[in-house]
Design an enzyme around this catalytic site. Sequence first.
Site, PDB file in Angstrom:
ATOM      1  N   GLU A 106       0.875  -1.261  -0.010  1.00 50.61           N
ATOM      2  CA  GLU A 106       0.031  -0.352   0.097  1.00 50.61           C
ATOM      3  C   GLU A 106       0.816   1.264  -0.141  1.00 50.61           C
ATOM      4  O   GLU A 106       0.343   2.281  -0.754  1.00 50.61           O
ATOM      5  CB  GLU A 106      -0.843   0.021   1.072  1.00 50.61           C
ATOM      6  CG  GLU A 106      -2.195   0.953   1.193  1.00 50.61           C
ATOM      7  CD  GLU A 106      -3.080   0.690   0.135  1.00 50.61           C
ATOM      8  OE1 GLU A 106      -3.795   1.696  -0.218  1.00 50.61           O
ATOM      9  OE2 GLU A 106      -3.295  -0.513  -0.106  1.00 50.61           O
ATOM     10  N   LYS A 176     -12.389   1.718 -11.878  1.00 53.28           N
ATOM     11  CA  LYS A 176     -11.875   2.706 -11.024  1.00 53.28           C
ATOM     12  C   LYS A 176     -10.046   2.491 -10.852  1.00 53.28           C
ATOM     13  O   LYS A 176      -9.815   1.439 -10.753  1.00 53.28           O
ATOM     14  CB  LYS A 176     -12.285   2.782  -9.578  1.00 53.28           C
ATOM     15  CG  LYS A 176     -14.008   3.306  -9.710  1.00 53.28           C
ATOM     16  CD  LYS A 176     -14.299   3.651  -8.296  1.00 53.28           C
ATOM     17  CE  LYS A 176     -14.279   2.507  -7.225  1.00 53.28           C
ATOM     18  NZ  LYS A 176     -14.973   3.133  -6.056  1.00 53.28           N
TER      19      LYS A 176
END
Length: 415
Positions: A106, A176
């Site tokens: 992340e 997305k």
Amino acid sequence: MSPSLPLPTAAATPVFGTPHDLPKPPGLTWRVQSREPVGYDVNIVRGLLDPANPVLARACGADGQQPTRCLVVVDDKVHTLYAERIRAYLDAWRVESFWKVLPGDEAAKELDSAVAVTEAMTAMGLLRRTEKVVAVGGGVVLDVAGFAASLYRRGVPYVRVPTTLLGQIDAGIGVKTGVNHGTHKNRLGTYYAPETALIDPEFLATVDPRHIVNGTAEIIKMALVKDAALFELLETTFAGAGPQSLAAGGPAATEVISRAIAGMLDELEPNLWEQVLERSVDYGHTFSPSLELRADPPLLHGEAVAVDMAICVALAHHRGLLSADDTDRALRLMHTAGLPITHPVFTTDLLEEALRDAVKHRDGFQRVPLTDGIGRVRFVNDLTREELGRAREFVRQRAAAQGVPEDAGVLAAAS
């Protein structure tokens, strides 16, 4: 005396700027309207890297006769495991490959990573329409590569090859893209469809067990808000072989994954650009973004979603939307899957702060999806701080009763 020049006639005098010379009458205000159709394929394809399988090659625009090129954007773990096979496959189909390796965690989901991908496109001289970006990896790399593809020359074609469970049933099949920015998750992003998403369940055999568990959170989400039959299937599967059975293949695993994908696409397709902000797929995503970016050690996306879902299960129960039995079933399924259901970072203050941020994202309303019985959803706009605190305490007590310490999320992240 020189002869006088003839006077020009009206017919010979050109008149410019009349309304008849313009495509539309002149004015000071124009309204421009246009529509661009969007269509992409999501395919479950086993043996994707077998040179005898033409699916990936065709997605790259290759026929095995004429040479072509592509940029492979891959996360570092997948590169270690599969780079040799991917190169051999592309070479067999006469695809010259250029590579950009990114970290898959992340922390790498940032604007600098997307810019680095665009620089790799420039370095290879990527052609704007005929050469593809092929993103191979987990959700982080898929989001970063898709974001970069949407920005480069205002859009170049790309292909998604998700290799994690979360990627295959969630991050890799929508439109997305995005990166984190500041203290906000996915704050910068676009809607940009891939040409195709190719899902090979065989990749899951080499996925770390924690990442398999991570992906089950999004499957449980779809079961809770849309598919009671999937919920029952998960109960049976996890009580027997456990969540790792999803990586082993077999009929049950195939049905779980295909039902999760079908449910997700059924929800996404009518609302790809999120014109409607009441989205059932936002279940578990109201409070989790704040937790995901603040937990230390870090939580994976699905782990944070699970803690959020547990809060939402409690909220639904206290509002009379979920029976005591179904409340126990939902929390038990998350626990059986190996997911955390509580976390010390999730204070009532943080829950309230996260809800305020969600209200901004959802255009001034809470629009919080809650289960209205297993397999159905209802949206609420009047959650209070007191409800949030009560829900948090309810989950904490249930976790303690199951022998799960409040720092279970921290322990899961550290393991």
